[in-house]
Design a protein around this motif. Structure first.
Motif, PDB file in Angstrom:
ATOM      1  N   PHE B 318       0.713  -1.259  -0.161  1.00  0.00           N
ATOM      2  CA  PHE B 318      -0.033   0.062  -0.113  1.00  0.00           C
ATOM      3  C   PHE B 318       0.744   1.200   0.143  1.00  0.00           C
ATOM      4  O   PHE B 318       1.905   1.326   0.622  1.00  0.00           O
ATOM      5  CB  PHE B 318      -0.883  -0.090   1.081  1.00  0.00           C
ATOM      6  CG  PHE B 318      -1.885  -0.966   1.497  1.00  0.00           C
ATOM      7  CD1 PHE B 318      -3.063  -1.045   0.650  1.00  0.00           C
ATOM      8  CD2 PHE B 318      -1.600  -2.371   2.071  1.00  0.00           C
ATOM      9  CE1 PHE B 318      -3.898  -1.876   0.615  1.00  0.00           C
ATOM     10  CE2 PHE B 318      -2.523  -3.316   1.980  1.00  0.00           C
ATOM     11  CZ  PHE B 318      -3.779  -3.143   1.095  1.00  0.00           C
ATOM     12  N   ASP B 319       0.447   2.093  -0.762  1.00  0.00           N
ATOM     13  CA  ASP B 319       1.230   3.561  -0.890  1.00  0.00           C
ATOM     14  C   ASP B 319       1.114   4.311   0.366  1.00  0.00           C
ATOM     15  O   ASP B 319       2.256   4.908   0.751  1.00  0.00           O
ATOM     16  CB  ASP B 319       0.615   4.228  -2.001  1.00  0.00           C
ATOM     17  CG  ASP B 319       0.798   3.779  -3.342  1.00  0.00           C
ATOM     18  OD1 ASP B 319       1.756   3.796  -3.888  1.00  0.00           O
ATOM     19  OD2 ASP B 319      -0.124   2.948  -3.529  1.00  0.00           O
ATOM     20  N   VAL B 320       0.064   4.244   1.068  1.00  0.00           N
ATOM     21  CA  VAL B 320      -0.330   4.991   2.351  1.00  0.00           C
ATOM     22  C   VAL B 320      -0.820   4.027   3.218  1.00  0.00           C
ATOM     23  O   VAL B 320      -1.860   3.493   2.719  1.00  0.00           O
ATOM     24  CB  VAL B 320      -0.959   6.364   2.231  1.00  0.00           C
ATOM     25  CG1 VAL B 320      -1.288   6.634   3.613  1.00  0.00           C
ATOM     26  CG2 VAL B 320      -0.272   7.204   1.092  1.00  0.00           C
ATOM     27  N   ASP B 335      -8.644  10.449   4.154  1.00  0.00           N
ATOM     28  CA  ASP B 335      -9.225   9.958   3.035  1.00  0.00           C
ATOM     29  C   ASP B 335      -9.606  11.243   2.032  1.00  0.00           C
ATOM     30  O   ASP B 335      -9.257  11.115   0.847  1.00  0.00           O
ATOM     31  CB  ASP B 335     -10.428   9.346   3.552  1.00  0.00           C
ATOM     32  CG  ASP B 335     -10.936   8.504   2.339  1.00  0.00           C
ATOM     33  OD1 ASP B 335     -10.397   7.623   1.890  1.00  0.00           O
ATOM     34  OD2 ASP B 335     -12.408   8.529   2.298  1.00  0.00           O
ATOM     35  N   SER B 336     -10.049  12.220   2.579  1.00  0.00           N
ATOM     36  CA  SER B 336     -10.603  13.281   1.720  1.00  0.00           C
ATOM     37  C   SER B 336      -9.254  13.962   1.043  1.00  0.00           C
ATOM     38  O   SER B 336      -9.226  14.293  -0.155  1.00  0.00           O
ATOM     39  CB  SER B 336     -11.224  14.304   2.384  1.00  0.00           C
ATOM     40  OG  SER B 336     -10.681  14.843   3.452  1.00  0.00           O
ATOM     41  N   LEU B 337      -8.372  14.141   1.720  1.00  0.00           N
ATOM     42  CA  LEU B 337      -6.946  14.631   1.316  1.00  0.00           C
ATOM     43  C   LEU B 337      -6.385  13.863   0.134  1.00  0.00           C
ATOM     44  O   LEU B 337      -6.126  14.279  -0.552  1.00  0.00           O
ATOM     45  CB  LEU B 337      -6.153  15.067   2.485  1.00  0.00           C
ATOM     46  CG  LEU B 337      -4.872  15.670   2.218  1.00  0.00           C
ATOM     47  CD1 LEU B 337      -4.977  17.373   1.607  1.00  0.00           C
ATOM     48  CD2 LEU B 337      -3.816  15.632   3.138  1.00  0.00           C
ATOM     49  N   ALA B 343      -5.482  11.401  -5.951  1.00  0.00           N
ATOM     50  CA  ALA B 343      -6.461  10.578  -6.685  1.00  0.00           C
ATOM     51  C   ALA B 343      -6.349   8.882  -5.936  1.00  0.00           C
ATOM     52  O   ALA B 343      -6.295   7.863  -6.906  1.00  0.00           O
ATOM     53  CB  ALA B 343      -6.311  10.310  -8.138  1.00  0.00           C
ATOM     54  N   ALA B 344      -6.392   8.877  -4.810  1.00  0.00           N
ATOM     55  CA  ALA B 344      -6.149   7.715  -3.871  1.00  0.00           C
ATOM     56  C   ALA B 344      -7.573   7.049  -3.809  1.00  0.00           C
ATOM     57  O   ALA B 344      -8.504   7.706  -3.641  1.00  0.00           O
ATOM     58  CB  ALA B 344      -5.528   8.018  -2.590  1.00  0.00           C
ATOM     59  N   ASP B 345      -7.310   5.653  -3.486  1.00  0.00           N
ATOM     60  CA  ASP B 345      -8.456   4.851  -3.252  1.00  0.00           C
ATOM     61  C   ASP B 345      -8.168   4.359  -1.937  1.00  0.00           C
ATOM     62  O   ASP B 345      -7.113   3.671  -1.869  1.00  0.00           O
ATOM     63  CB  ASP B 345      -8.659   3.926  -4.181  1.00  0.00           C
ATOM     64  CG  ASP B 345     -10.242   3.851  -4.444  1.00  0.00           C
ATOM     65  OD1 ASP B 345     -10.927   4.037  -3.902  1.00  0.00           O
ATOM     66  OD2 ASP B 345     -10.515   3.088  -5.517  1.00  0.00           O
ATOM     67  N   GLY B 346      -9.100   4.336  -0.903  1.00  0.00           N
ATOM     68  CA  GLY B 346      -8.765   3.967   0.465  1.00  0.00           C
ATOM     69  C   GLY B 346      -9.745   3.159   1.111  1.00  0.00           C
ATOM     70  O   GLY B 346     -10.910   3.244   0.859  1.00  0.00           O
ATOM     71  N   HIS B 347      -9.329   2.505   2.292  1.00  0.00           N
ATOM     72  CA  HIS B 347     -10.236   1.809   3.182  1.00  0.00           C
ATOM     73  C   HIS B 347      -9.878   1.730   4.360  1.00  0.00           C
ATOM     74  O   HIS B 347      -8.595   1.552   4.677  1.00  0.00           O
ATOM     75  CB  HIS B 347     -10.239   0.198   2.513  1.00  0.00           C
ATOM     76  CG  HIS B 347     -11.426  -0.570   3.350  1.00  0.00           C
ATOM     77  ND1 HIS B 347     -12.423  -0.349   3.402  1.00  0.00           N
ATOM     78  CD2 HIS B 347     -11.028  -1.711   3.910  1.00  0.00           C
ATOM     79  CE1 HIS B 347     -13.079  -1.056   4.069  1.00  0.00           C
ATOM     80  NE2 HIS B 347     -12.175  -2.079   4.482  1.00  0.00           N
ATOM     81  N   ALA B 482      -5.740   2.068   4.757  1.00  0.00           N
ATOM     82  CA  ALA B 482      -4.711   1.816   3.588  1.00  0.00           C
ATOM     83  C   ALA B 482      -5.196   2.425   2.427  1.00  0.00           C
ATOM     84  O   ALA B 482      -6.344   2.219   1.997  1.00  0.00           O
ATOM     85  CB  ALA B 482      -4.718   0.168   3.442  1.00  0.00           C
ATOM     86  N   ALA B 483      -4.303   2.996   1.469  1.00  0.00           N
ATOM     87  CA  ALA B 483      -4.684   3.919   0.365  1.00  0.00           C
ATOM     88  C   ALA B 483      -3.759   3.122  -0.600  1.00  0.00           C
ATOM     89  O   ALA B 483      -2.705   3.177  -0.528  1.00  0.00           O
ATOM     90  CB  ALA B 483      -4.824   5.191   0.510  1.00  0.00           C
ATOM     91  N   VAL B 484      -4.079   3.362  -1.865  1.00  0.00           N
ATOM     92  CA  VAL B 484      -3.431   3.097  -3.058  1.00  0.00           C
ATOM     93  C   VAL B 484      -3.533   4.283  -3.812  1.00  0.00           C
ATOM     94  O   VAL B 484      -4.673   4.950  -4.167  1.00  0.00           O
ATOM     95  CB  VAL B 484      -3.708   1.989  -4.077  1.00  0.00           C
ATOM     96  CG1 VAL B 484      -3.028   1.758  -5.407  1.00  0.00           C
ATOM     97  CG2 VAL B 484      -3.880   0.695  -3.313  1.00  0.00           C
ATOM     98  N   THR B 485      -2.309   4.941  -4.081  1.00  0.00           N
ATOM     99  CA  THR B 485      -2.347   6.503  -4.952  1.00  0.00           C
ATOM    100  C   THR B 485      -2.072   6.007  -6.247  1.00  0.00           C
ATOM    101  O   THR B 485      -1.502   4.809  -6.701  1.00  0.00           O
ATOM    102  CB  THR B 485      -1.534   7.531  -4.282  1.00  0.00           C
ATOM    103  OG1 THR B 485      -0.015   6.780  -4.257  1.00  0.00           O
ATOM    104  CG2 THR B 485      -1.721   7.704  -2.832  1.00  0.00           C
TER     105      THR B 485
END
Ligand SMILES: Nc1ncnc2c1ncn2[C@@H]1O[C@H](COP(=O)(O)OP(=O)(O)OP(=O)(O)O)[C@@H](O)[C@H]1O
Ligand SMILES: [Mg+2]
Lengths: 258, 675
Positions: B318-320, B335-337, B343-347, B482-485
């Motif tokens: 995961f990127d972040v 999440d919003s930032l 352009a990230a997608d997170g959970h 966890a987010a993927v950018t």
């Protein structure tokens, strides 16, 4: 000794050799013709710059002629080219040079074996032939030494052994005694002359020195690229022949002091 | 008058000096480029790079020593080759003192021109270096042609020290040299003579034994406590010394007296040429071997570092990742930032524990089986960690992995590949194994990259994927966002993230604290901890600094060695031409001749390389292993595979530069006139 019926081994016909550009030509050889029978020992003499080396180089395919033909055993050698020339040199010609041209990194034995290894002869056969020839030329004791460890005379005998080990049709020597003292010269020349008589080898030797030339059976004198004179030893003793040579040389020298 | 003469000489000698000149220029270029890093504002801004200047200065000191020796050697070699020319000067009445001055001017001239040219190339090279460095940190590179006066000044200082020290030595030599020595210099070739004495063969045998012993010591480490490395190194040095001293005599004895071997397949000339060359240069060959050995070792360690960092970053998945201890955190501001800016997608989800240790034991066994010692256990990983099936499926989707149909009433395991075997055996072997009241699925072990190689990812080494209802009964260890950018995040962006989102710090893997129970943990206070691929990467700045310096050293060492080797080859081209002329007269054809030429060149280039490769190979093997053990508890692939990869990269890099010199030597070797 020389029979008129057998065709000559070497036939040089009207060869010419020019050096330089068309504007400034040097005529190194000018209409030279002669023949050599198998088993002859011939010496070529002449002043410096008279074209001796050039003539030898043309016959030995190191240099090319500008005009004329050279036939060795009936084969035209002025037109041999490319890959064949290497095989021709290996099989038909043997060279001896003034500065020995031995490889310093090889022992004398290996220097003698060199042309045989190039020819791809079997190792046992090479070994046998090298020892046989060394025996004949009296350098068996020095075979394991390197060229830097032996005298000039031994080096030159080794070079001669290397030249003859392949049983070439024609052996050529350009001032072989040039770098040797008189004793070593004499030993070498005796070796060459014995080899010529016993094995029937054909030798063509360039020299400055009348004493050296007196070991030969026939002498060609070159002057300004032309054959000026030719004398035979015949049944004469070597000292008579030597004086005869000196006479011709003084004649030559009087005309063209070098 | 002398000045003019030296100018003309320098010009005339250019082709002979070309190699020397190019090597000097390259050295200047390297030195400038690396010195420029010292003064570069961009590098100063990079994180964890404080160590770089010290490393570069240390490397430079080493390089001055080695290059100084090389320059001295080459200048001296060149002078010796011109002995006859100097002899003629002396004979025509130029006094030694003047001749020394002449040579001084000549070398200064060459040095200055090489320096100038080197600076130009150095500016180019420093740009490349900077681009590579910035790329490592994921920062954008913009082309700019800055010239650093300080870097140039420092380079000039180094260069002058090297040049002057070697020139002055030769100046002394030429001032005292005798005419006879000069004129007969090339007569002293008795060194070509080698005989295969018994003593030399014994020395050869002993040195080979020492070499094998050294390699064994390094590879097997029978004693332990570092004594092996010491013994191994001493034995290997003995090997190098003895080997190069005795190998000519050994070859001579082994093959020189065996007509059946040497008269076959045109071996004679290359064999003898090789023996003579090695015999006259055995010390140089030994030194070259050491240079190549060092270069290869440095390059190998550098490539291993690079590989480890890359693999580690990759395994982060995961990127972040943002972590919150003990409870479900509020990750909405991240999440919003992240959605907006990157352009990230997170959970976000929780990591739970059931208080069992079945799988923890498997993890420890795996670590031990891989030859490592299990590290200090963080409080969060004392017990098996779990996550809900729905979270797991979402995360898989996020990472773009294949969709799974999971049985809602069964448990699954996701672990690092090295643990999979042990986990399977556990599940199969222990009937009635369950988690939160649910049994484990047969064939339910997954091993994709999932951020488990380091602690504080999705578990450590493994995570149990359990039915959603099961986690409700469990204790939450920490929560994760966890987010993927879309793109990699660079250090500046990561810093921006921690500063924009209040109450956030980056997760520092270097500092552990104690929690209430006294167990170590990375969490403290009520913070959100930023982690993930790029965060991990930013923490490895010091490794990159080491990598850069190692490669710098390796390049210069290899270049030095290869240049000397090429000089050796080109130095005796006249001798080689004579040899070719003779062979041609003896009836060797063109094809055989070019074969011979290549064989001799290849022999000379390979000879000092082979012992170097063997020694540095065994060195690297243990170094790499030690590094891997220290770096990964769970190597992303088998250790041997990683070591193999790093070896391949090292060989490739090494042969690239080596190939350049080989090609240069081949091209510039003058063909003898045919006829
Ligand atoms: N490569 C060459 N280029 C131009 N001219 C040449 C070349 N080789 C020889 N010559 C000229 O050809 C002539 C004959 O030279 P050659 O070498 O055959 O003489 P030589 O009889 O062997 O002399 P020496 O006894 O001095 O060896 C000389 O005038 C020489 O200047
Ligand atoms: Mg001549």
């Amino acid at each position: 000794m020389i029979s008129a019926q057998t065709p000559p081994l070497l036939h040089v016909e009207h060869i010419e050799k020019y050096y330089g550009s068309p504007g400034a030509l040097t005529k190194a050889l000018d209409d030279v013709s002669f023949t050599v029978q198998a088993g002859e020992f011939i010496s070529i003499m002449g002043a410096s710059g008279s074209g001796k080396t050039t003539l030898l180089n043309c016959i030995s395919t190191i240099d090319t002629v500008s005009a004329g033909h050279i036939l060795l055993d009936g084969q035209e050698i002025t037109t041999i080219g490319g890959e064949e020339i290497a095989a021709f040199r290996r099989d038909c010609l043997g060279f001896v040079f003034q500065d020995f041209n031995l490889l310093d990194t090889l022992t004398l034995e290996e220097n003698i074996a060199l042309p045989l290894t190039i020819g791809g002869i079997l190792p046992e056969e090479i070994d046998r032939r090298v020892h046989e020839i060394a025996e004949k030329l009296d350098i068996s004791d020095t075979l394991q030494k390197f060229p830097t460890q032996v005298s000039g005379g031994q080096k030159q005998r080794c070079a001669f052994a290397r030249a003859v080990v392949c049983d070439p049709k024609l052996i050529m020597a350009d001032e072989p005694t040039g770098a040797l003292d008189s004793h070593a010269s004499r030993v070498l020349l005796e070796v060459m002359s014995t080899y010529n008589q016993e094995m029937g080898a054909t030798i063509l030797m360039v020299t400055h020195d009348a004493f050296c030339a007196s070991f030969a059976g026939r002498i060609l004198f070159l002057k300004d690229g032309r054959i000026f004179n030719e004398i035979y030893k015949g049944e004469k003793s070597r000292s008579t022949f030597y004086h005869e040579i000196l006479d011709v040389l003084s004649l030559l020298g009087g005309d063209a002091p070098c | 008058m002398l000045r003019k003469l030296s100018l003309r000489n320098a010009k005339r000698q250019f082709s002979e000096y070309a190699l020397f000149f190019v090597t000097l220029a390259c050295a200047v270029a390297f030195m400038y480029a690396f010195n420029a890093l010292l003064f570069s504002d961009i590098v100063k801004a990079l994180p964890e790079m404080e160590i770089l200047p010290y490393l570069i200065i240390t490397a430079s000191a080493l390089i001055i020593l080695i290059m100084g020796w090389m320059i001295g050697y080459m200048i001296h070699y060149m002078l010796k080759r011109r002995s006859r020319e100097f002899g003629i000067y002396l004979m025509s009445g130029i006094p030694n003192r003047k001749l020394a001055t002449l040579l001084f001017y000549e070398n200064c001239l060459i040095g200055l021109i090489a320096f100038g040219l080197g600076l130009v190339f150095g500016m180019l090279f420093s740009q490349i270096l900077e681009a590579v460095l910035l790329n490592l940190f994921g920062l954008p590179y913009t082309l700019h042609f800055g010239f650093s006066v300080s870097a140039a000044g420092l380079t000039f200082l180094y260069f002058t020290v090297m040049m002057l020290s070697s020139i002055s030595r030769d100046r002394k030599w030429i001032r005292r040299v005798q005419l006879r020595e000069l004129l007969y210099y090339d007569r002293r070739n008795e060194k070509a003579v080698v005989s295969g004495g018994k003593a030399a063969c014994l020395l050869f045998g002993l040195s080979v034994l020492a070499g094998c012993g050294g390699c064994l010591f390094l590879a097997l480490q029978p004693i332990g406590d570092g004594y092996d490395v010491l013994c191994g190194t001493v034995l290997l040095l003995l090997f190098l010394f003895g080997f190069f001293k005795s190998v000519p005599a050994y070859l001579c004895a082994r093959f020189g007296n065996s007509p059946a071997w040497k008269y076959k397949k045109h071996r004679l000339v290359p064999l003898r040429g090789f023996i003579a060359k090695i015999n006259s240069t055995s010390t140089v060959m030994g030194v070259l071997s050491i240079l190549f050995m060092l270069a290869f070792t440095f390059l190998g360690i550098g490539s291993m570092i690079g590989l480890m960092v890359t693999k580690n970053v990759e395994s982060g998945a995961f990127d972040v990742m943002i972590l919150h201890s003990g409870e479900m955190g509020d990750f909405s501001r991240f999440d919003s930032l992240l959605r907006q800016e990157y352009a990230a997608d997170g959970h976000h989800y929780g990591i739970y524990t059931n208080g069992e240790t079945d799988f923890r034991i498997v993890r420890e066994q795996t670590v031990i089986e891989a030859g490592r010692e299990p590290s200090l256990l963080f409080a969060e990983f004392e017990y098996d960690t779990c996550m809900a099936q729905s979270d797991y499926l979402t995360l898989r989707e996020l990472l773009g992995y294949e969709h799974l149909e999971l049985e809602p009433s069964l448990c699954y395991v996701h672990c690092v590949p090295t643990m999979a075997e042990g986990v399977r055996t556990l599940i199969e072997g222990q009937s009635g194994l369950e988690c939160g009241g649910y049994a484990f699925a047969d064939d339910g072990v997954f091993t994709e990259v999932f951020g488990q190689v380091n602690e504080y990812g999705n578990g450590y080494g493994y995570i149990l994927v359990v039915p959603d209802s099961a986690v409700k009964e469990m204790k939450l260890v920490y929560s994760v966002y966890a987010a993927v950018t879309e793109k990699p995040l660079n250090t500046a962006e990561l810093e921006q993230l921690t500063s924009l989102c209040e109450n956030t710090v980056s997760l520092d893997r270097g500092i552990a604290k104690s929690n209430f129970d006294g167990a170590p943990t990375l969490f403290y206070g009520d913070w959100d901890f930023l982690s993930g691929k790029w965060m991990d990467k930013a923490g490895y700045g010091y490794l990159y600094a080491m990598l850069i310096c190692l490669i710098y050293l390796a390049l210069v060492l290899e270049m030095t060695g290869a240049a000397i080797l090429a000089t050796q080859v080109l130095g005796d081209w006249q001798e080689k031409q004579r040899q070719e002329r003779i062979l041609r007269q003896l009836g060797m054809d063109a094809r055989m001749m070019s074969g011979l030429r290549h064989r001799q060149l290849a022999q000379l280039f390979l000879f000092p390389l082979i012992p170097a490769l063997i020694i540095s190979g065994s060195f690297l093997l243990i170094c790499d292993q030690k590094m891997l053990f220290g770096f990964f508890e769970f190597p992303p692939a088998a250790d041997i595979v990683l070591i193999g990869q790093s070896f391949a990269v090292t060989l490739l890099l090494f042969s690239l530069l080596y190939g350049v010199y080989y090609a240069a030597a081949r091209i510039s070797f003058p063909l003898s006139p045919s006829g």
